[in-house]
Design a protein around this motif. Structure first.
Motif, short mmCIF file in Angstrom:
data_model
loop_
_atom_site.label_atom_id
_atom_site.label_comp_id
_atom_site.label_asym_id
_atom_site.label_seq_id
_atom_site.Cartn_x
_atom_site.Cartn_y
_atom_site.Cartn_z
N LEU A 5 0.79 -1.22 0.00
CA LEU A 5 -0.15 0.01 0.06
C LEU A 5 0.91 1.26 0.07
CD1 LEU A 5 -2.42 -0.99 2.84
CD2 LEU A 5 -2.94 -0.93 0.44
N LEU A 6 0.42 2.39 -0.59
CA LEU A 6 0.87 3.46 -0.38
C LEU A 6 0.61 4.31 0.67
CD1 LEU A 6 1.59 4.29 -4.12
CD2 LEU A 6 3.23 3.31 -2.73
N VAL A 7 1.15 4.99 1.73
CA VAL A 7 0.72 5.55 2.77
C VAL A 7 1.35 7.15 2.74
CG1 VAL A 7 0.31 5.69 5.47
CG2 VAL A 7 0.61 3.57 3.98
N ALA A 8 0.40 8.08 2.88
CA ALA A 8 0.79 9.49 3.30
C ALA A 8 0.93 9.55 4.86
CB ALA A 8 -0.05 10.40 2.68
N VAL A 9 2.10 9.62 5.45
CA VAL A 9 2.15 9.66 7.01
C VAL A 9 2.06 10.80 7.55
CG1 VAL A 9 3.17 7.26 7.03
CG2 VAL A 9 4.31 9.29 6.89
N ASN A 10 2.28 11.96 6.96
CA ASN A 10 2.19 13.27 7.54
C ASN A 10 1.10 14.12 7.39
OD1 ASN A 10 3.23 13.60 4.87
ND2 ASN A 10 4.39 15.12 5.60
N ILE A 11 -0.10 13.47 6.79
CA ILE A 11 -1.31 14.46 6.81
C ILE A 11 -1.81 14.67 7.84
CG2 ILE A 11 -3.64 14.59 5.71
CD1 ILE A 11 -2.45 12.85 3.23
N GLN A 12 -2.16 13.56 8.92
CA GLN A 12 -2.69 13.64 10.22
C GLN A 12 -1.80 12.28 10.68
OE1 GLN A 12 -6.71 12.96 10.06
NE2 GLN A 12 -7.06 15.08 9.97
N ARG A 17 -3.07 7.91 5.85
CA ARG A 17 -4.21 7.97 4.66
C ARG A 17 -3.48 6.99 3.76
NH1 ARG A 17 -7.95 12.51 4.64
NH2 ARG A 17 -7.78 13.02 7.05
N TYR A 18 -4.26 6.27 2.95
CA TYR A 18 -3.68 5.29 2.16
C TYR A 18 -4.24 5.70 0.48
CZ TYR A 18 -3.40 2.65 6.16
OH TYR A 18 -3.16 2.07 7.49
N PHE A 19 -3.35 5.59 -0.23
CA PHE A 19 -3.84 6.01 -1.93
C PHE A 19 -4.70 5.02 -2.30
CE2 PHE A 19 -2.40 5.71 -6.17
CZ PHE A 19 -2.78 7.02 -6.46
N ASP A 36 -9.14 4.16 5.08
CA ASP A 36 -9.21 2.66 5.17
C ASP A 36 -8.52 2.11 4.26
OD1 ASP A 36 -10.28 -0.07 5.16
OD2 ASP A 36 -12.55 0.50 4.66
N CYS A 37 -7.47 1.27 4.79
CA CYS A 37 -6.56 0.35 4.11
C CYS A 37 -7.25 -0.58 3.00
CB CYS A 37 -5.45 -0.25 4.81
SG CYS A 37 -6.05 -1.78 5.78
N TRP A 38 -8.41 -1.14 3.43
CA TRP A 38 -9.14 -2.07 2.41
C TRP A 38 -9.68 -1.43 1.40
CZ3 TRP A 38 -7.34 -6.72 3.22
CH2 TRP A 38 -6.85 -7.18 4.46
N LYS A 39 -9.81 -0.03 1.45
CA LYS A 39 -10.21 0.54 0.12
C LYS A 39 -9.27 0.97 -0.68
CE LYS A 39 -14.64 1.89 2.26
NZ LYS A 39 -15.41 3.06 3.00
N ALA A 40 -7.92 1.09 -0.30
CA ALA A 40 -7.10 1.51 -1.08
C ALA A 40 -6.49 0.64 -2.20
CB ALA A 40 -5.54 1.60 -0.14
N GLN A 41 -5.50 0.99 -2.90
CA GLN A 41 -5.18 0.30 -4.07
C GLN A 41 -3.77 -0.45 -3.78
OE1 GLN A 41 -3.14 1.67 -8.59
NE2 GLN A 41 -5.20 2.65 -7.73
N TRP A 42 -3.94 -1.68 -4.01
CA TRP A 42 -2.79 -2.48 -3.92
C TRP A 42 -2.03 -2.76 -4.93
CZ3 TRP A 42 -4.11 -6.91 0.07
CH2 TRP A 42 -4.93 -6.40 1.23
#
Length: 74
Positions: A5-12, A17-19, A36-42
């Motif tokens: 997964l791609l994660v933006a870790v510094n938004i909050q 937040r998952y891409f 929600d990591c299950w709605k993210a693109q893998w």
């Protein structure tokens, strides 16, 4: 092959937040994120690396990381 997964870790910092993808209306392109990591693109590992580099140029204020999904795709 393990998925990532791609994660933006510094938004909050408390809520990563998952891409999800891109929204392109013809005049502008924006990135879409979810909590929600299950709605993210893998992604496969190689694709995740390339997409993370693209997102770092698109979203310079975010720190985008790729994270392996535990047990996915194995």
């Amino acid at each position: 092959m393990p998925k990532h997964l791609l994660v933006a870790v510094n938004i909050q910092p408390t809520q990563p937040r998952y891409f999800v993808g891109y929204k392109d209306d013809g005049a502008m392109c924006e990135t879409i994120w979810t909590n929600d990591c299950w709605k993210a693109q893998w992604f496969d590992a190689e694709d995740a690396e390339i997409e993370a580099l693209l997102l770092s140029t698109c979203c310079p204020s975010y720190r985008v990381e790729k994270r392996q999904v535990s047990g996915a795709g194995v």
